[in-house]
Design a protein around this motif. Sequence first.
Motif, PDB file in Angstrom:
ATOM      1  N   ASP A 105      61.056  13.862  20.145  1.00  0.00           N
ATOM      2  CA  ASP A 105      62.378  13.934  19.507  1.00  0.00           C
ATOM      3  C   ASP A 105      62.812  15.384  19.311  1.00  0.00           C
ATOM      4  O   ASP A 105      63.973  15.732  19.521  1.00  0.00           O
ATOM      5  CB  ASP A 105      62.375  13.201  18.162  1.00  0.00           C
ATOM      6  N   ALA A 106      61.879  16.240  18.909  1.00  0.00           N
ATOM      7  CA  ALA A 106      62.208  17.660  18.744  1.00  0.00           C
ATOM      8  C   ALA A 106      62.559  18.285  20.091  1.00  0.00           C
ATOM      9  O   ALA A 106      63.503  19.078  20.185  1.00  0.00           O
ATOM     10  CB  ALA A 106      61.042  18.400  18.102  1.00  0.00           C
ATOM     11  N   LEU A 107      61.828  17.906  21.115  1.00  0.00           N
ATOM     12  CA  LEU A 107      62.132  18.400  22.456  1.00  0.00           C
ATOM     13  C   LEU A 107      63.547  17.996  22.852  1.00  0.00           C
ATOM     14  O   LEU A 107      64.325  18.805  23.350  1.00  0.00           O
ATOM     15  CB  LEU A 107      61.104  17.846  23.445  1.00  0.00           C
ATOM     16  N   HIS A 108      63.899  16.758  22.579  1.00  0.00           N
ATOM     17  CA  HIS A 108      65.255  16.270  22.884  1.00  0.00           C
ATOM     18  C   HIS A 108      66.305  17.052  22.096  1.00  0.00           C
ATOM     19  O   HIS A 108      67.348  17.426  22.623  1.00  0.00           O
ATOM     20  CB  HIS A 108      65.348  14.781  22.576  1.00  0.00           C
ATOM     21  N   GLN A 109      66.014  17.301  20.832  1.00  0.00           N
ATOM     22  CA  GLN A 109      66.965  17.996  19.965  1.00  0.00           C
ATOM     23  C   GLN A 109      67.204  19.434  20.409  1.00  0.00           C
ATOM     24  O   GLN A 109      68.328  19.934  20.340  1.00  0.00           O
ATOM     25  CB  GLN A 109      66.460  17.970  18.527  1.00  0.00           C
ATOM     26  N   TYR A 110      66.157  20.103  20.890  1.00  0.00           N
ATOM     27  CA  TYR A 110      66.274  21.528  21.176  1.00  0.00           C
ATOM     28  C   TYR A 110      66.428  21.872  22.659  1.00  0.00           C
ATOM     29  O   TYR A 110      66.633  23.040  22.987  1.00  0.00           O
ATOM     30  CB  TYR A 110      65.095  22.289  20.574  1.00  0.00           C
TER      31      TYR A 110
END
Length: 143
Positions: free
Chosen positions: A16-21
Amino acid sequence: MSADLPHPELKARTADALHQYLPVTGPAALDALPRSLQATPEAAGATTDFGLYIYAPHSAHVATHHLHPERLDQAFAALAAITPYFSAEDTVRAFLNTHPGRTLAADWAGAADHRVRRVASEATRPHLPCPSAPIWPSTPPIR
């Protein structure tokens, strides 16, 4: 105490963090993820055929955000590029459960890299040692 901790597992949180950033989304993200990898798994520090867990979020991101029917071929290509860095056996299950025909038709079994060929055999096993969910849930475990 532990009730205050986020509930998703580490791989899901980092995906999810990868998707966000990621600076891009959609099909562009499917191109960016493989380009973010080291030149080879060995150059990244992988010492086993299963790779490095730090790359697990890459394939988890593909399974979480790219199950769209119009992007399956691109998602499969991204998973084939990522799996030598960390095995995508478990990740492929999302595609098997959502798009079984197209996923089974993907040519991972014919890949030059043995780690990609392993995805074709291992991901289709009804039960793995530590998958998020078995495929074809009505299938009894093999003993």
